[in-house]
Design a protein around this motif. Structure first.
Motif, PDB file in Angstrom:
ATOM      1  N   UNK A 175      73.822 -54.103 -14.037  1.00  0.00           N
ATOM      2  CA  UNK A 175      72.511 -53.924 -14.675  1.00  0.00           C
ATOM      3  C   UNK A 175      71.491 -53.307 -13.724  1.00  0.00           C
ATOM      4  N   UNK A 176      71.924 -52.889 -12.542  1.00  0.00           N
ATOM      5  CA  UNK A 176      70.994 -52.335 -11.560  1.00  0.00           C
ATOM      6  C   UNK A 176      70.415 -50.999 -12.003  1.00  0.00           C
ATOM      7  N   UNK A 177      69.105 -50.839 -11.872  1.00  0.00           N
ATOM      8  CA  UNK A 177      68.449 -49.575 -12.190  1.00  0.00           C
ATOM      9  C   UNK A 177      67.091 -49.543 -11.504  1.00  0.00           C
ATOM     10  N   UNK A 178      66.468 -48.377 -11.550  1.00  0.00           N
ATOM     11  CA  UNK A 178      65.090 -48.210 -11.089  1.00  0.00           C
ATOM     12  C   UNK A 178      64.248 -47.872 -12.315  1.00  0.00           C
ATOM     13  N   UNK A 179      63.227 -48.668 -12.559  1.00  0.00           N
ATOM     14  CA  UNK A 179      62.357 -48.451 -13.717  1.00  0.00           C
ATOM     15  C   UNK A 179      60.995 -47.962 -13.238  1.00  0.00           C
ATOM     16  N   UNK A 180      60.566 -46.834 -13.789  1.00  0.00           N
ATOM     17  CA  UNK A 180      59.231 -46.301 -13.516  1.00  0.00           C
ATOM     18  C   UNK A 180      58.356 -46.612 -14.725  1.00  0.00           C
ATOM     19  N   UNK A 181      57.312 -47.403 -14.523  1.00  0.00           N
ATOM     20  CA  UNK A 181      56.421 -47.803 -15.619  1.00  0.00           C
ATOM     21  C   UNK A 181      55.100 -47.061 -15.473  1.00  0.00           C
ATOM     22  N   UNK A 182      54.673 -46.416 -16.539  1.00  0.00           N
ATOM     23  CA  UNK A 182      53.448 -45.604 -16.573  1.00  0.00           C
ATOM     24  C   UNK A 182      52.467 -46.283 -17.523  1.00  0.00           C
ATOM     25  N   UNK A 183      51.396 -46.883 -16.988  1.00  0.00           N
ATOM     26  CA  UNK A 183      50.422 -47.618 -17.787  1.00  0.00           C
ATOM     27  C   UNK A 183      49.082 -46.890 -17.792  1.00  0.00           C
ATOM     28  N   UNK A 184      48.643 -46.440 -18.953  1.00  0.00           N
ATOM     29  CA  UNK A 184      47.312 -45.845 -19.094  1.00  0.00           C
ATOM     30  C   UNK A 184      46.301 -46.978 -19.234  1.00  0.00           C
ATOM     31  N   UNK A 185      45.351 -47.023 -18.281  1.00  0.00           N
ATOM     32  CA  UNK A 185      44.416 -48.142 -18.233  1.00  0.00           C
ATOM     33  C   UNK A 185      43.061 -47.823 -18.856  1.00  0.00           C
ATOM     34  N   UNK A 186      42.641 -46.556 -18.791  1.00  0.00           N
ATOM     35  CA  UNK A 186      41.330 -46.193 -19.351  1.00  0.00           C
ATOM     36  C   UNK A 186      41.292 -44.692 -19.596  1.00  0.00           C
ATOM     37  N   UNK A 187      40.375 -44.281 -20.474  1.00  0.00           N
ATOM     38  CA  UNK A 187      40.194 -42.866 -20.788  1.00  0.00           C
ATOM     39  C   UNK A 187      39.043 -42.298 -19.964  1.00  0.00           C
ATOM     40  N   UNK A 188      39.121 -41.009 -19.645  1.00  0.00           N
ATOM     41  CA  UNK A 188      38.036 -40.292 -18.972  1.00  0.00           C
ATOM     42  C   UNK A 188      37.541 -39.191 -19.903  1.00  0.00           C
ATOM     43  N   UNK A 189      36.633 -38.343 -19.417  1.00  0.00           N
ATOM     44  CA  UNK A 189      36.070 -37.287 -20.273  1.00  0.00           C
ATOM     45  C   UNK A 189      37.109 -36.284 -20.725  1.00  0.00           C
TER      46      UNK A 189
END
Length: 434
Positions: free
Chosen positions: A28-42
């Motif tokens: 089950x070994x893997x590398x997970x890249x998590x991309x979290x959008x936290x706020x919006x800009x202009x």
């Protein structure tokens, strides 16, 4: 007939590609890249990008990881905290406020330790070095914060990047497409309340040793107290010798400071050996007691240009389910399947021997392992005392052919304990008489 032949070729390629990215000792070994959008800009958003190394025994060494992707539209990177883009790209059309990177396919690397405080972010600035989850979960995470422009400012207008790549530091990882997942929930720094990402996607990357290199990067040699034969690493186990890939121990280039050599810091400068491996693992069956037996493990570095920090050594052997004591390494059993307990991970003690130094007098580490016998399964016959598989830093090492193992001599009459005591007695008498 032709269609059947093409079908079998396609089936073979599919099976081969799947087996390359699947490790039975770390299913089950893997590398997970998590991309979290936290706020919006202009004109875009601010996101936290987290790398989780969920592999049990494979970690990221110096010079560390590199994460790359291709933008779905015409996005740019305004700024990054905790990392930096490898190239800026052509940002000439932006005059007032120059972006951090305008590359269509940017690549990002971690900052080095000691980076300025205003450039740091949580779990950053380790030079891309990330521990394996099975070795140290607290050090198996790396993060950076990224401000993206020209991307859209809502869940409906933002497009996921494509074609993610991961170097760790060399090739070997294959990343799947990003997938939308439930938004990540975060605990605020004061620990009093929770906040939630506006949008989250994951990218899963798996490792294949076949993709990383055409030859193994380590080999195994064997010896035992009950046989004078020393079984060396197979010849050309990691490639064959030539003047461009190795030097002899008396070479003048070794007398120069490292900075004066023509090679980069992460390149190899190997000692010329018959096996041409950067690392050799030696397994020696040392002593046989009535209820226990002892093994000595030695790891030798033949690379004059490389230290192996936070190294790992994984061994598969049927008697590892009865490890009594490990003397100079840390040890952790690896139970990939509930019904099988024959695999263990050895690694260095922090600030003592967790770094395998470059080739030379200090380029080796040793430990001994005491194992309790299970009389129903224990034997020294037919090479049972030697490992089935050996991994160093997550890559499988080449073992000698089974018919070259130092087997128990026929004169032992099936009693290795008797043979061991006999040899010890003869040696004592010889020393006493001499």
């Amino acid at each position: 007939m032709k269609i059947r032949f093409l079908f079998f070729i396609a089936l073979f390629l599919v099976l081969f590609s799947c087996s390359g990215a699947y490790d039975p000792l770390d299913p089950t070994g893997n590398v997970t890249i998590k991309w979290d959008i936290m706020s919006w800009t202009t004109d875009g958003y601010i996101a936290i990008v987290t790398l989780f190394n969920f592999q049990t025994f494979r970690h990221f060494m110096k010079p560390g990881w590199t994460i790359g992707w291709t933008w779905a539209k015409k996005e740019i990177i305004w700024s990054i905290n905790g990392a930096q883009a490898v190239e800026q790209g052509d940002c000439s059309k932006f005059k007032a406020n120059i972006p951090h990177s305008c590359k269509r396919s940017p690549a990002v690397v971690d900052l080095l330790p000691g980076a300025p405080f205003n450039q740091q972010f949580g779990n950053c600035c380790k030079g891309g070095v990330v521990a394996a989850w099975g070795q140290d979960p607290s050090a198996a995470v790396s993060q950076f914060q990224i401000t993206v422009g020209l991307s859209g400012t809502s869940n409906k207008t933002v497009k996921l990047p494509k074609r993610f790549t991961l170097l760790g530091p060399g090739p070997g990882y294959t990343c799947g497409p990003p997938k939308m997942v439930p938004s990540t929930k975060f605990l605020t720094p004061d620990g009093l309340r929770r906040t939630q990402a506006l949008l989250t996607w994951n990218v899963t990357c798996t490792y294949s040793q076949f993709m990383a290199r055409k030859n193994p990067s380590c080999c195994v040699s064997l010896s035992s107290f009950y046989n004078q034969i020393l079984t060396p690493c197979p010849t050309c186990a990691c490639g064959c010798q030539n003047n461009d890939t190795c030097v002899n121990g008396d070479s003048r280039i070794l007398q120069l400071p490292v900075g004066n050599t023509t090679r980069k810091d992460n390149s190899s400068l190997l000692q010329c050996t018959h096996h041409m491996c950067p690392v050799r693992v030696h397994w020696h069956v040392k002593v046989n007691y009535k209820e226990y037996w002892r093994v000595k493990i030695a790891i030798t570095n033949f690379n004059y240009m490389k230290n192996y920090s936070t190294w790992t050594l994984v061994v598969q052997h049927p008697n590892l389910n009865n490890v009594t004591q490990v003397f100079s390494f840390e040890y952790k059993p690896l139970i990939a399947y509930d019904s099988i307990n024959d695999t263990g991970m050895f690694y260095g003690m922090k600030d003592y021997n967790d770094v395998l130094m470059e080739a030379g007098p200090l380029g080796n580490l040793q430990s001994e392992v005491l194992l309790q016998k299970d009389q129903n399964t224990f034997t020294f016959k037919q090479g049972w005392a030697f490992p089935r598989k050996v991994y160093f830093n997550g890559d499988e090492c080449m073992l000698p052919p089974p018919d070259t193992y130092p087997f128990l001599p026929n004169s032992a009459h099936g009693s290795p304990h008797f043979f061991s005591m006999l040899i010890s007695t003869l040696i004592f008498l010889f020393v006493y008489i001499w």
